[in-house]
Design a protein around this motif. Sequence first.
Motif, short mmCIF file in Angstrom:
data_model
loop_
_atom_site.label_atom_id
_atom_site.label_comp_id
_atom_site.label_asym_id
_atom_site.label_seq_id
_atom_site.Cartn_x
_atom_site.Cartn_y
_atom_site.Cartn_z
N ARG A 1 2.64 -1.37 -31.78
CA ARG A 1 3.43 -2.22 -32.66
C ARG A 1 4.83 -1.64 -32.88
N VAL A 2 4.91 -0.36 -33.27
CA VAL A 2 6.21 0.20 -33.63
C VAL A 2 7.11 0.42 -32.41
N TYR A 3 6.50 0.55 -31.22
CA TYR A 3 7.31 0.71 -30.01
C TYR A 3 7.37 -0.57 -29.17
N ASP A 4 6.89 -1.66 -29.75
CA ASP A 4 6.99 -2.98 -29.12
C ASP A 4 6.38 -2.99 -27.72
N ILE A 5 5.19 -2.38 -27.59
CA ILE A 5 4.45 -2.39 -26.32
C ILE A 5 3.50 -3.58 -26.37
N ARG A 6 3.80 -4.60 -25.59
CA ARG A 6 3.08 -5.88 -25.74
C ARG A 6 2.00 -6.13 -24.71
N LYS A 7 2.10 -5.51 -23.54
CA LYS A 7 1.14 -5.83 -22.49
C LYS A 7 0.90 -4.62 -21.59
N TRP A 8 -0.39 -4.42 -21.26
CA TRP A 8 -0.78 -3.37 -20.32
C TRP A 8 -1.35 -4.04 -19.07
N ASP A 9 -1.38 -3.29 -17.97
CA ASP A 9 -2.01 -3.80 -16.76
C ASP A 9 -3.50 -4.05 -17.03
N ASN A 10 -4.11 -3.08 -17.76
CA ASN A 10 -5.51 -3.23 -18.13
C ASN A 10 -5.81 -2.33 -19.33
N GLU A 11 -6.62 -2.82 -20.25
CA GLU A 11 -7.04 -2.03 -21.41
C GLU A 11 -8.55 -1.80 -21.33
N SER A 12 -8.96 -0.53 -21.48
CA SER A 12 -10.38 -0.19 -21.35
C SER A 12 -10.84 0.62 -22.57
N LYS A 13 -12.08 0.41 -22.96
CA LYS A 13 -12.70 1.27 -23.96
C LYS A 13 -13.21 2.51 -23.23
N VAL A 14 -12.99 3.65 -23.84
CA VAL A 14 -13.38 4.89 -23.18
C VAL A 14 -13.96 5.85 -24.21
N SER A 15 -14.92 6.64 -23.78
CA SER A 15 -15.51 7.65 -24.66
C SER A 15 -14.46 8.69 -25.03
#
Length: 285
Positions: A171-185
């Motif tokens: 939010r504070v760095y205005d990062i709006r989209k990633w190539d892919n988001e994954s849940k990771v341990s």
Amino acid sequence: MRKISIILLCFCLIGCTSSIKNQHKGNIVIGATSNDDVLVAQLLSDQLEKVGYNVERIYGLSSREIISKVNNNEINIAINGLENISKELNVSSNASDINSLYELNQKKINKSYKINLNSFTKANRKISFVMVKKNAKKFNVSKLSDLKKASIKLNVGCDSINLDKFNEICRVYDIRKWDNESKVSYKKRYRKLLENKLDIVLGSSNESPIKTSRYVVLKDDKNLISSNPCVMLSNNEYIKKHNEIMKYWNTLRKDITDKKLSELNNKMNSTGLSVEDMSLDYLNK
């Protein structure tokens, strides 16, 4: 002769009784949330046990539970992150000014609760994004503001523990989209980075892998990400009666730097030591 022996025995018994009485300094209940807070709480509780306190430990609490229970003296003292407390109390400040944040929290707690917010550790535990150095160079990323454009090429992994912090940085760095988001341990983040299954993850400044030459921590170039040092909350009534605890806390908090936390975490990870064993090993040195 017999009379003298009896008198000497009585003095010995009185001395032993007095010694035992001096050793027992009272009961104390110590609470903490999780991870580093538990480690710091364990270090403090073992020290207090060593000097004569009977200690009960309650871990795995939320920040809300800690504030409530310390206020009601159900828990006498507790260890929690300053940023966590700020969120619970709805206190905001310049993220780069840790002293200002501490003072604002202290004022609000003093006004509304029967709690004393004691000084914080030297370890700031600042969280940022971490990459393998060669990948950071490949994507031309060295600071957080670089991610606004580069994020669309990156596969990011986030664990549930740091999800709030992940969303805050985006939010504070205005990062709006990633190539892919994954849940990771949480424990497998760095392994997945090295295996190139992830390009970037969140990491804390006290984590041992970050100290190696393999990784780079992206610079918080706008000073928008807050630090989260451990602080000790104490019930006002209890700490007045047992003020010497402050001496042990002040000694410990000054010793707990990011480097020290990193060393302790690394030793636990490499040797399989429990938090309890790691704490005893630390105190016996």
